[in-house]
Design an enzyme around this catalytic site. Structure first.
Site, PDB file in Angstrom:
ATOM      1  N   GLU A   1       0.827  -1.202   0.000  1.00 29.62           N
ATOM      2  CA  GLU A   1       0.000   0.000   0.000  1.00 29.62           C
ATOM      3  C   GLU A   1       0.867   1.260   0.000  1.00 29.62           C
ATOM      4  O   GLU A   1       1.943   1.294   0.596  1.00 29.62           O
ATOM      5  CB  GLU A   1      -0.932   0.005   1.217  1.00 29.62           C
ATOM      6  CG  GLU A   1      -1.992  -1.072   1.091  1.00 29.62           C
ATOM      7  CD  GLU A   1      -3.045  -1.017   2.194  1.00 29.62           C
ATOM      8  OE1 GLU A   1      -4.230  -1.064   1.847  1.00 29.62           O
ATOM      9  OE2 GLU A   1      -2.685  -0.917   3.374  1.00 29.62           O
TER      10      GLU A   1
ATOM     11  N   CYS B   1       3.574   8.509   1.353  1.00 33.41           N
ATOM     12  CA  CYS B   1       4.140   7.549   2.296  1.00 33.41           C
ATOM     13  C   CYS B   1       4.407   6.261   1.530  1.00 33.41           C
ATOM     14  O   CYS B   1       3.467   5.609   1.069  1.00 33.41           O
ATOM     15  CB  CYS B   1       3.153   7.328   3.438  1.00 33.41           C
ATOM     16  SG  CYS B   1       3.733   6.105   4.624  1.00 33.41           S
TER      17      CYS B   1
ATOM     18  N   CYS C   1       7.096  -7.262   6.864  1.00 35.02           N
ATOM     19  CA  CYS C   1       8.253  -6.748   7.601  1.00 35.02           C
ATOM     20  C   CYS C   1       8.725  -7.835   8.557  1.00 35.02           C
ATOM     21  O   CYS C   1       7.918  -8.535   9.161  1.00 35.02           O
ATOM     22  CB  CYS C   1       7.867  -5.496   8.395  1.00 35.02           C
ATOM     23  SG  CYS C   1       9.272  -4.777   9.287  1.00 35.02           S
TER      24      CYS C   1
ATOM     25  N   CYS D   1       7.387  -5.764  15.304  1.00 31.90           N
ATOM     26  CA  CYS D   1       6.936  -4.950  16.442  1.00 31.90           C
ATOM     27  C   CYS D   1       5.512  -5.389  16.798  1.00 31.90           C
ATOM     28  O   CYS D   1       4.685  -5.585  15.901  1.00 31.90           O
ATOM     29  CB  CYS D   1       6.951  -3.474  16.072  1.00 31.90           C
ATOM     30  SG  CYS D   1       8.570  -2.937  15.520  1.00 31.90           S
TER      31      CYS D   1
ATOM     32  N   CYS E   1       2.290  -3.365  15.506  1.00 28.56           N
ATOM     33  CA  CYS E   1       2.210  -2.960  14.096  1.00 28.56           C
ATOM     34  C   CYS E   1       1.494  -4.000  13.253  1.00 28.56           C
ATOM     35  O   CYS E   1       1.827  -5.181  13.291  1.00 28.56           O
ATOM     36  CB  CYS E   1       3.619  -2.727  13.567  1.00 28.56           C
ATOM     37  SG  CYS E   1       3.685  -2.344  11.815  1.00 28.56           S
TER      38      CYS E   1
ATOM     39  N   CYS F   1      -0.518   5.229  10.236  1.00 30.19           N
ATOM     40  CA  CYS F   1       0.708   4.499  10.568  1.00 30.19           C
ATOM     41  C   CYS F   1       0.405   3.148  11.161  1.00 30.19           C
ATOM     42  O   CYS F   1      -0.417   3.030  12.060  1.00 30.19           O
ATOM     43  CB  CYS F   1       1.504   5.258  11.621  1.00 30.19           C
ATOM     44  SG  CYS F   1       2.272   6.692  10.990  1.00 30.19           S
TER      45      CYS F   1
HETATM   46  N1  SAH Z   1       9.692   0.239   9.736  1.00 28.30           N
HETATM   47  C1  SAH Z   1       9.891   1.623   9.910  1.00 28.30           C
HETATM   48  C2  SAH Z   1       9.012   2.484   9.041  1.00 28.30           C
HETATM   49  C3  SAH Z   1       7.572   2.055   8.875  1.00 28.30           C
HETATM   50  S1  SAH Z   1       6.550   2.116  10.289  1.00 28.30           S
HETATM   51  C4  SAH Z   1       9.749   2.001  11.358  1.00 28.30           C
HETATM   52  O1  SAH Z   1       9.285   1.185  12.141  1.00 28.30           O
HETATM   53  O2  SAH Z   1      10.149   3.107  11.715  1.00 28.30           O
HETATM   54  C5  SAH Z   1       6.209   3.876  10.433  1.00 28.30           C
HETATM   55  C6  SAH Z   1       5.814   4.313  11.835  1.00 28.30           C
HETATM   56  O3  SAH Z   1       4.528   3.813  12.190  1.00 28.30           O
HETATM   57  C7  SAH Z   1       6.765   3.823  12.899  1.00 28.30           C
HETATM   58  O4  SAH Z   1       7.120   4.847  13.793  1.00 28.30           O
HETATM   59  C8  SAH Z   1       5.924   2.782  13.590  1.00 28.30           C
HETATM   60  O5  SAH Z   1       6.379   2.536  14.874  1.00 28.30           O
HETATM   61  C9  SAH Z   1       4.576   3.395  13.537  1.00 28.30           C
HETATM   62  N2  SAH Z   1       3.499   2.456  13.830  1.00 28.30           N
HETATM   63  C10 SAH Z   1       3.495   1.120  13.686  1.00 28.30           C
HETATM   64  N3  SAH Z   1       2.316   0.589  14.102  1.00 28.30           N
HETATM   65  C11 SAH Z   1       1.549   1.623  14.500  1.00 28.30           C
HETATM   66  C12 SAH Z   1       0.210   1.736  14.996  1.00 28.30           C
HETATM   67  N4  SAH Z   1      -0.570   0.662  15.132  1.00 28.30           N
HETATM   68  N5  SAH Z   1      -0.251   2.957  15.305  1.00 28.30           N
HETATM   69  C13 SAH Z   1       0.519   4.063  15.109  1.00 28.30           C
HETATM   70  N6  SAH Z   1       1.761   4.024  14.627  1.00 28.30           N
HETATM   71  C14 SAH Z   1       2.286   2.825  14.334  1.00 28.30           C
HETATM   72 FE1  SF4 Z   2       8.290  -3.234  10.710  1.00 30.30          FE
HETATM   73 FE2  SF4 Z   2       6.034  -2.206  11.623  1.00 30.30          FE
HETATM   74 FE3  SF4 Z   2       8.124  -2.441  13.241  1.00 30.30          FE
HETATM   75 FE4  SF4 Z   2       8.192  -0.612  11.268  1.00 30.30          FE
HETATM   76  S1  SF4 Z   2       6.794  -0.634  13.009  1.00 30.30           S
HETATM   77  S2  SF4 Z   2       9.804  -2.056  11.841  1.00 30.30           S
HETATM   78  S3  SF4 Z   2       7.012  -1.708   9.679  1.00 30.30           S
HETATM   79  S4  SF4 Z   2       7.001  -4.142  12.295  1.00 30.30           S
END
Ligand code: SAH
Ligand code: SF4
Length: 354
Positions: free
Chosen positions: A93, A106, A113, A117, A120, A345
């Site tokens: 996306e 974006c 990934c 995390c 996420c 995000c």
């Molecule tokens: N992988 C990279 C970039 C993509 S994620 C990273 O983790 O930085 C982009 C941002 O979205 C990151 O700061 C991530 O922590 C945040 N993010 C992930 N899951 C989220 C959620 N459920 N709500 C809000 N932000 C989230």
């Molecule tokens: Fe990967 Fe989501 Fe963690 Fe970013 S926030 S590193 S996209 S698992």
């Protein structure tokens, strides 16, 4: 017959080499590069300063491909999201977030990934593959097509003006392709987005951070999300590999190379996990210790189906922000965009919602 070669994703040197191979002069390579990245041409017929014969020859050997738009959604707040499909059927996306006088694309860097995390949605999907440089650049090109903002050289008042590498995937797990894509996006002879208008966000893959500084010079955002290693490891297992101190050292180095720019620390506000005033104070101590030119971006947690967390209350988020600001750090609270279409995000994924 040999397969045709895809041009999107190739840099100047590669295009020059291909043109030399088919007996064309260097200035023809320059013209082709401009058609691709300044004019946004999607067919060889459009390349009117090239002879008919040359256009036919190019069409015979090369392709210019955009990912296929499989689905698209427009949020109440005008955030626009596309589900894009590449030649092998893999999907990602891309999101466009408009503001009053500008707008950010974006972009995603991987299908899924591997970082995992726990908060996420993308991370709950595992990794399928890296995107190529062409697939990364072409996400931006699709958005420019949609908003009709070609060529690259026209006007300052663009709506598709900024790039955030914050979509699906960990960009530093695909660092070669991401570096090449950022170089193409910021090349003054091509797409020409200023480095100052590009921000890359990483979960802190320490060994690759210097390359982004040296080879691209874009702005850096780090997903910190916790004030100490215990808490960070709980929500971001990658912290067991690259601890907070190592990440902050890498940030210091980054700032030596890409000078005079703040590093943004993204901090997701998770109810009862990392949102107390004590957490804020630990965070302040950490930043003072490492003397990084830092600003924070407090991110309200965007829930997704089946997620294990709740967003912090407004009161707690504001109190946290005030605590950081009292200590002299900018700590705005990010306004979630496109939540009604799961474009915010951490909500992106590769499957179409039925
Ligand atoms: N992988 C990279 C970039 C993509 S994620 C990273 O983790 O930085 C982009 C941002 O979205 C990151 O700061 C991530 O922590 C945040 N993010 C992930 N899951 C989220 C959620 N459920 N709500 C809000 N932000 C989230
Ligand atoms: Fe990967 Fe989501 Fe963690 Fe970013 S926030 S590193 S996209 S698992």
């Amino acid at each position: 017959m040999a397969d045709k070669i895809e041009l999107i994703g190739l840099d100047k040197d590669e295009i020059s080499a291909l043109m030399a191979e088919i007996g064309e002069k260097p200035f023809r390579a320059k013209q082709l590069y401009q058609w691709l990245y300044v004019q946004g041409a999607t067919s060889f017929e459009q390349m009117t300063n090239l002879s008919k014969d040359l256009r036919a020859k190019l069409a015979d050997k090369f392709t210019i491909t955009r990912p296929k738009i499989v689905a698209e959604q427009l949020s109440k707040d005008k955030t626009h999201k596309w589900l894009l499909e590449f030649a092998d059927g893999q999907r990602i996306e891309t999101v466009y977030i408009p503001e009053a006088d500008r707008g950010s694309v974006c972009i995603s860097t991987q299908v899924g990934c591997a970082v995992g995390c726990t908060f996420c949605h993308t991370g709950s999907q595992k990794i399928t593959r890296n995107l190529t440089a062409g697939e990364i650049v072409s996400q931006f090109m699709v958005v420019r097509d949609v908003y009709q903002e070609w060529p690259s050289t026209t006007g300052d008042n663009r709506m598709v003006s900024n790039i955030v590498v914050m979509g699906m995937g960990e960009p530093l797990h695909n660092v070669d392709n991401v570096v090449k894509a950022l170089q193409l996006l910021t090349d003054g002879d091509g797409i020409a987005i200023s480095k100052r208008k590009v921000t890359l966000s990483t979960s802190g893959i320490v060994p690759h951070m210097p390359r982004i500084a040296k080879e691209t010079g874009v702005k850096l955002a780090v997903s910190l999300h916790a004030p100490n290693n215990d808490k960070r490891s709980q929500i971001m297992p990658i912290n067991k590999r690259y601890a907070i101190e190592e990440i902050l050292q890498a940030c210091q180095e980054y700032q030596k190379i890409v000078t005079s720019r703040f590093i943004t620390f993204e901090y997701l506000m998770l109810d009862g996990i990392n949102d107390s005033l004590d957490d804020a104070r630990q965070l302040i101590d950490l930043m003072k210790k490492f003397k990084i030119g830092a600003k924070f971006n407090l991110i309200p947690f965007n829930p997704w189906p089946g997620c294990p967390y709740q967003p912090s209350s407004n009161n707690r988020v504001h109190a946290f922000s005030r605590e950081l600001e009292k200590a002299g750090f900018a700590a705005p609270i990010r306004v979630a965009r496109g939540q009604d279409i799961l474009a915010a995000c951490g909500q992106l994924k590769s499957k179409k919602l039925e």
